[in-house]
Design an enzyme around this catalytic site. Structure first.
Site, PDB file in Angstrom:
ATOM      1  N   LYS A 118     -68.833   7.454 -44.271  1.00 15.59           N
ATOM      2  CA  LYS A 118     -68.028   6.417 -43.613  1.00 15.59           C
ATOM      3  C   LYS A 118     -68.806   5.133 -43.420  1.00 15.59           C
ATOM      4  O   LYS A 118     -68.213   4.051 -43.438  1.00 15.59           O
ATOM      5  CB  LYS A 118     -67.456   6.933 -42.288  1.00 15.59           C
ATOM      6  CG  LYS A 118     -66.393   7.992 -42.508  1.00 15.59           C
ATOM      7  CD  LYS A 118     -65.266   7.971 -41.515  1.00 15.59           C
ATOM      8  CE  LYS A 118     -64.163   8.907 -41.993  1.00 15.59           C
ATOM      9  NZ  LYS A 118     -63.119   9.160 -41.032  1.00 15.59           N
ATOM     10  N   LYS A 200     -62.324  14.557 -51.699  1.00 10.25           N
ATOM     11  CA  LYS A 200     -61.289  15.225 -50.905  1.00 10.25           C
ATOM     12  C   LYS A 200     -60.080  14.306 -50.709  1.00 10.25           C
ATOM     13  O   LYS A 200     -60.224  13.077 -50.672  1.00 10.25           O
ATOM     14  CB  LYS A 200     -61.848  15.716 -49.556  1.00 10.25           C
ATOM     15  CG  LYS A 200     -62.034  14.653 -48.504  1.00 10.25           C
ATOM     16  CD  LYS A 200     -62.072  15.255 -47.081  1.00 10.25           C
ATOM     17  CE  LYS A 200     -61.958  14.117 -46.081  1.00 10.25           C
ATOM     18  NZ  LYS A 200     -61.599  14.457 -44.754  1.00 10.25           N
ATOM     19  N   LYS A 203     -56.357  10.600 -45.893  1.00 11.73           N
ATOM     20  CA  LYS A 203     -55.256   9.697 -45.531  1.00 11.73           C
ATOM     21  C   LYS A 203     -55.678   8.238 -45.541  1.00 11.73           C
ATOM     22  O   LYS A 203     -54.833   7.356 -45.548  1.00 11.73           O
ATOM     23  CB  LYS A 203     -54.611  10.087 -44.200  1.00 11.73           C
ATOM     24  CG  LYS A 203     -55.531  10.303 -43.007  1.00 11.73           C
ATOM     25  CD  LYS A 203     -54.681  10.529 -41.747  1.00 11.73           C
ATOM     26  CE  LYS A 203     -55.030  11.782 -40.977  1.00 11.73           C
ATOM     27  NZ  LYS A 203     -56.301  11.750 -40.258  1.00 11.73           N
TER      28      LYS A 203
HETATM   29  P1  ATP Z   1     -59.660  10.163 -42.386  1.00  8.20           P
HETATM   30  O1  ATP Z   1     -59.271   9.937 -43.807  1.00  8.20           O
HETATM   31  O2  ATP Z   1     -59.110   9.144 -41.435  1.00  8.20           O
HETATM   32  O3  ATP Z   1     -61.106  10.466 -42.192  1.00  8.20           O
HETATM   33  P2  ATP Z   1     -58.776  12.865 -42.676  1.00  8.20           P
HETATM   34  O4  ATP Z   1     -57.595  12.858 -43.594  1.00  8.20           O
HETATM   35  O5  ATP Z   1     -60.078  13.320 -43.208  1.00  8.20           O
HETATM   36  O6  ATP Z   1     -58.903  11.469 -41.960  1.00  8.20           O
HETATM   37  P3  ATP Z   1     -58.923  14.153 -40.063  1.00  8.20           P
HETATM   38  O7  ATP Z   1     -58.056  13.696 -38.969  1.00  8.20           O
HETATM   39  O8  ATP Z   1     -60.337  13.699 -40.011  1.00  8.20           O
HETATM   40  O9  ATP Z   1     -58.292  13.764 -41.465  1.00  8.20           O
HETATM   41  O10 ATP Z   1     -58.859  15.734 -40.191  1.00  8.20           O
HETATM   42  C1  ATP Z   1     -57.899  16.581 -39.612  1.00  8.20           C
HETATM   43  C2  ATP Z   1     -58.063  17.981 -40.149  1.00  8.20           C
HETATM   44  O11 ATP Z   1     -57.666  18.038 -41.515  1.00  8.20           O
HETATM   45  C3  ATP Z   1     -59.494  18.503 -40.104  1.00  8.20           C
HETATM   46  O12 ATP Z   1     -59.483  19.864 -39.713  1.00  8.20           O
HETATM   47  C4  ATP Z   1     -59.972  18.382 -41.522  1.00  8.20           C
HETATM   48  O13 ATP Z   1     -60.971  19.324 -41.832  1.00  8.20           O
HETATM   49  C5  ATP Z   1     -58.693  18.655 -42.291  1.00  8.20           C
HETATM   50  N1  ATP Z   1     -58.713  18.016 -43.593  1.00  8.20           N
HETATM   51  C6  ATP Z   1     -58.817  16.678 -43.834  1.00  8.20           C
HETATM   52  N2  ATP Z   1     -58.773  16.445 -45.159  1.00  8.20           N
HETATM   53  C7  ATP Z   1     -58.636  17.646 -45.773  1.00  8.20           C
HETATM   54  C8  ATP Z   1     -58.522  18.065 -47.147  1.00  8.20           C
HETATM   55  N3  ATP Z   1     -58.546  17.184 -48.127  1.00  8.20           N
HETATM   56  N4  ATP Z   1     -58.398  19.383 -47.404  1.00  8.20           N
HETATM   57  C9  ATP Z   1     -58.360  20.284 -46.403  1.00  8.20           C
HETATM   58  N5  ATP Z   1     -58.465  19.970 -45.096  1.00  8.20           N
HETATM   59  C10 ATP Z   1     -58.592  18.667 -44.771  1.00  8.20           C
END
Ligand code: ATP
Ligand code: LTN
Length: 335
Positions: A118, A200, A203
């Site tokens: 990040k 990965k 969002k």
């Molecule tokens: P950002 O992109 O803003 O960092 P994010 O999409 O990674 O957000 P978080 O809010 O940080 O989402 O994560 C919420 C949950 O979703 C966490 O348990 C995280 O491990 C899970 N998660 C996020 N992305 C993935 C993915 N690509 N596959 C599986 N689990 C995920």
């Protein structure tokens, strides 16, 4: 006579309201959360304090908070069974995070891969909150004496540092915190971007074709799957160097419950086009009822406020006990 009064294990998890919830969030975390509610004492939160480690536009941030809350209700989080609150409504989280900051080393925070990723991505805003993100996350979990933390594979390192902080604190002061275990599902724990399957699904990706959101219309979902990056092999088979197909197979398997062998058999002699259509359709059907429920909840802000207020009151009471205990051990005089 044997008493059947064993303590139900405590589950804690949270998600940031940083954008629209993705298929990765759903398969990696949310789907498991709602399934755990009968067996465990579940506590879920919107981690809105974590979200400002990346700059947010106020009106959009407010909208994201309501939308994330409605999405999780739509995914089956049931406030009759579980607590589901907004992190900033419960003031113990920021308080314990400060305390834990003083029991966490600069060196160990520097090793966090999420911090490195990040800070590279937001080079103009490498703020102290981004750096101490894991101590706030540790506070979230330790305040509730959680046994299990259901998260996607990307959060494993943050769970490890949480355990280290808890063990260190307990080593100094006796048993204050329960040391939590990560709960990472075997399938769906790491959904990859549809455009770059070595990254990965996230969002906050600039390329919207890389992720599916829980609010995408069926035609949008189908289009994104049809455009998904694959390889030139044209054979639906799990294997090395086939990141795109492996990802699509994992998504399909997590949703349908079919094994990789069953999927390979189902698509034997068929091309990637047919397979992509099948994956898209499975996702559309899985998300359809969630979207319908979301459309109802999002219209009723008063109901959401009622739910999060009630949960926050209980969370405040419970977490205050842990915070007080930790403060007393350190030597603070409570009021
Ligand atoms: P950002 O992109 O803003 O960092 P994010 O999409 O990674 O957000 P978080 O809010 O940080 O989402 O994560 C919420 C949950 O979703 C966490 O348990 C995280 O491990 C899970 N998660 C996020 N992305 C993935 C993915 N690509 N596959 C599986 N689990 C995920
Ligand atoms: N950092 C998490 C969100 C989060 C969390 C938590 C997850 C904040 N606090 C406590 C589990 C337990 C993420 O998913 N990026």
């Amino acid at each position: 006579m044997e008493q059947a009064t064993e303590r139900k294990k405590v589950v804690f998890s949270a998600i940031q309201p940083s954008g629209t919830v993705t298929l990765g969030n759903y398969l990696g975390a949310l789907k498991n959360w709602s399934a755990m509610q009968d067996e465990y004492n579940c506590i879920f939160a919107l981690a809105d304090l974590h979200t400002i480690t990346v700059r947010q536009e106020p009106a959009q941030f407010r909208k994201n908070i309501y939308e994330a809350y409605a999405t999780l209700l739509a995914c089956g989080i049931d406030v009759e069974k579980s607590l589901f609150f907004v992190q900033s409504h419960v003031n113990t989280h920021a308080q314990l995070a400060w305390v834990l900051n003083c029991y966490t080393q600069f060196g160990e925070l520097s090793r966090m891969t999420q911090f490195k990723d990040k800070s590279a991505k937001h080079a103009d805003n490498v703020n102290a909150g981004l750096f101490t993100y894991p101590t706030l996350m540790a506070a979230d979990i330790l305040l509730y004496q959680a046994d299990l933390v259901p998260v996607g594979a990307d959060q494993k390192q943050h769970l490890e540092i949480t355990r280290n902080i808890a063990e260190r604190f307990n080593g100094l002061y006796g048993n204050v915190f329960r040391v939590p275990e990560p709960y990472i599902a075997k399938s769906g724990a790491r959904v990859m971007s549809l455009q770059d399957p070595t990254k990965k699904m996230s969002k906050s990706d600039e390329n919207v074709n890389g992720f599916i959101t829980l609010n995408d219309a069926p035609e949008v979902i189908m289009k994104k799957f049809k455009r998904a990056v694959t390889d030139s092999d044209a054979c639906v088979k799990y294997g090395e160097g086939k990141d795109g197909i492996n990802n699509l197979m994992s998504i399909y398997s997590t949703i349908t419950g079919k094994t990789f062998e069953q999927i390979e058999l189902e698509f034997e002699g068929k091309g990637y086009g047919d397979f992509k259509t099948a994956v898209g359709e499975a996702v559309v059907e899985e998300l359809r009822p969630i979207k319908e429920r979301f459309d109802q909840y999002i219209k009723d802000k008063a109901y959401m406020q009622e739910c999060w207020t009630k949960s926050a009151e209980t969370a405040q009471r419970f977490s205050q006990r842990t915070l007080d205990k930790a403060m007393k051990k350190i030597g603070y005089v409570l009021k």
